[in-house]
Design an enzyme around this catalytic site. Structure first.
Site, mmCIF file in Angstrom:
data_model
loop_
_atom_site.group_PDB
_atom_site.id
_atom_site.type_symbol
_atom_site.label_atom_id
_atom_site.label_comp_id
_atom_site.label_asym_id
_atom_site.label_seq_id
_atom_site.Cartn_x
_atom_site.Cartn_y
_atom_site.Cartn_z
ATOM 1 N N SER A 124 -8.856 2.558 8.582
ATOM 2 C CA SER A 124 -9.245 3.287 9.799
ATOM 3 C C SER A 124 -10.405 2.624 10.543
ATOM 4 O O SER A 124 -10.403 2.577 11.780
ATOM 5 C CB SER A 124 -9.624 4.727 9.458
ATOM 6 N N ASN B 43 -10.281 0.498 -0.292
ATOM 7 C CA ASN B 43 -9.318 0.397 0.807
ATOM 8 C C ASN B 43 -9.914 0.813 2.145
ATOM 9 O O ASN B 43 -10.448 1.923 2.265
ATOM 10 C CB ASN B 43 -8.130 1.338 0.540
ATOM 11 N N ASP C 161 0.857 -1.191 0.000
ATOM 12 C CA ASP C 161 0.000 0.000 0.000
ATOM 13 C C ASP C 161 0.894 1.243 0.000
ATOM 14 O O ASP C 161 1.812 1.366 0.823
ATOM 15 C CB ASP C 161 -0.851 -0.061 1.288
ATOM 16 N N HIS D 173 -7.780 9.849 3.780
ATOM 17 C CA HIS D 173 -7.338 8.877 4.777
ATOM 18 C C HIS D 173 -7.685 9.311 6.201
ATOM 19 O O HIS D 173 -7.832 10.499 6.464
ATOM 20 C CB HIS D 173 -5.822 8.667 4.658
ATOM 21 N N GLY D 174 -7.784 8.333 7.083
ATOM 22 C CA GLY D 174 -7.951 8.623 8.505
ATOM 23 C C GLY D 174 -9.405 8.666 8.949
ATOM 24 O O GLY D 174 -10.324 8.391 8.171
ATOM 25 N N ALA E 29 -11.476 4.911 2.207
ATOM 26 C CA ALA E 29 -12.901 4.584 2.103
ATOM 27 C C ALA E 29 -13.510 4.060 3.406
ATOM 28 O O ALA E 29 -14.497 3.337 3.383
ATOM 29 C CB ALA E 29 -13.102 3.582 0.971
ATOM 30 N N SER E 30 -12.937 4.439 4.524
ATOM 31 C CA SER E 30 -13.556 4.049 5.800
ATOM 32 C C SER E 30 -14.806 4.885 6.035
ATOM 33 O O SER E 30 -14.879 6.053 5.634
ATOM 34 C CB SER E 30 -12.563 4.247 6.951
#
Ligand code: G3H
Ligand code: 13P
Ligand code: ZN
Length: 330
Positions: free
Chosen positions: A278, A275, A93, A189-190, A234-235
């Site tokens: 998180s 993906n 990644d 992200h996060g 994509a959390s």
């Protein structure tokens, strides 16, 4: 040099072909330790979902490259022992250099991402093409990236999204030969993907973030029909997990993710890989905090990592069944 084929792994090519035809996305779950990996395997065995195991360069430093290789091989064998031959990809990644990608390929990775998105377009093309040339000699698939996600990726951070420019994608594919392309359409992200002031409140008073830029995705699909697209960041940041963390001493403020309906919609398009890292971190932290708060005398790691693993498994099952649509695709 060890070939991924000797470890029982597969590259992403066939999986993406099937995902495109079947209108679902393959889950790409990050892992750093045994409990996360066990939860991924158990969830994918129970829901019969193919899976991409993702290792960031941070995870590689944390867990050790040799350990990771045997853990991935262990995951393949564990799934078989449980009676399901889960197709498993071992993927780097956010690889940031040719050397890192090369080293991962030599350690048995079946797929790598070369993330040149923070470089100029021409430098991104040059770096990505070099990785593709090397990786394809070993039948390893390569993910490239165009556009920059807001937020932090490893040590690199960007304050604002730079959305992928659709007019660049055909040229990028032609010049690099990548097998899939990560794009920027509003994910990041996060656990803090949006500021509350960017959101609106729905009838139940829940904060709803601005929608993803499906118009950009559609424009990209038109230009490169049938080509596998990847969504990072994509959390969904499940609010029940955030509430448990905060109830038991955590301090997560304004944690907002991508609504699941939007990911479901993306999964039916050319998006073949989604993906998620998180959300798993949140699930694990929620369980561990709850055990620590309720059983302060407990000091056997199995007694807090065990519940964390169970919680993680449920989260992953929910993703494959209800969000990505990858369940029962083996
Ligand atoms: O994109 C970032 C992934 O969530 C991996 O995070 O670099 O902290 O392991 P990490
Ligand atoms: P999240 O932080 O949204 O889980 O994204 C993970 C990711 O994109 C890993 O590459
Ligand atoms: Zn990412």
């Amino acid at each position: 040099m060890v070939s991924f084929k000797d470890l029982g792994l597969v590259n992403s090519r066939e999986l993406f072909k099937k995902a495109m035809a079947g209108k679902y996305a393959i889950p790409a779950f990050n892992f750093n330790n045994m409990e996360q990996l066990q939860a991924i395997v158990l969830a994918c065995v129970e829901t019969k979902s193919p899976v991409i195991l993702q290792v960031s360069s941070g995870a590689r430093k944390y867990a050790n490259q040799t350990m990771l290789r045997y853990m991935a091989q262990g995951a393949v064998e564990y799934a078989k022992e449980l009676g399901v031959n889960v197709p498993i990809v071992l993927h780097l990644d956010h690889g940031d250099s040719f050397e890192l990608c090369k080293s991962c390929i030599e350690y048995g990775f079946s797929s790598v991402m070369i993330d040149g998105s923070h470089h100029s377009y021409n430098e991104n093309v040059e770096l990505t093409a070099k990785v593709v040339e090397y990786a394809h000699k070993y039948d390893v698939t390569v993910e490239g990236e165009l556009g920059v996600l807001a937020g932090v990726e490893d040590e690199v951070s960007a304050e604002h999204h730079t959305y992928t420019q659709p007019e660049e994608v055909e040229d990028f594919l032609k010049k690099t030969g990548v097998d899939s392309l990560a794009i920027s359409i509003g994910t990041s992200h996060g656990a803090n993907k949006f500021k509350p002031e960017q959101c609106t409140r729905n009838a139940e008073g829940i904060l709803v973030p601005p929608p993803l830029r499906f118009d950009i995705l559609e424009e990209i699909e038109k230009r490169i029909p049938g080509f596998p697209i990847v969504l990072h960041g994509a959390s969904s940041v499940p609010q029940d997990q955030v509430a448990i963390i905060n109830k038991f001493g955590g301090a997560l403020k304004d944690a907002i993710g991508i609504p699941e309906e939007q990911l479901r919609r993306a999964a039916t398009s050319a998006v073949c890989k989604i993906n998620i890292d998180s959300d798993a971190r949140l699930a694990m932290t929620a369980s561990v905090r709850e055990v620590f708060a309720n059983k302060p005398a407990e000091f056997d790691p199995r007694k807090y990592l065990g519940p964390a693993r169970d919680n993680l498994k449920e989260l992953y099952k929910h993703k494959t069944v209800n969000v990505l649509g990858s369940a029962n695709r083996i």
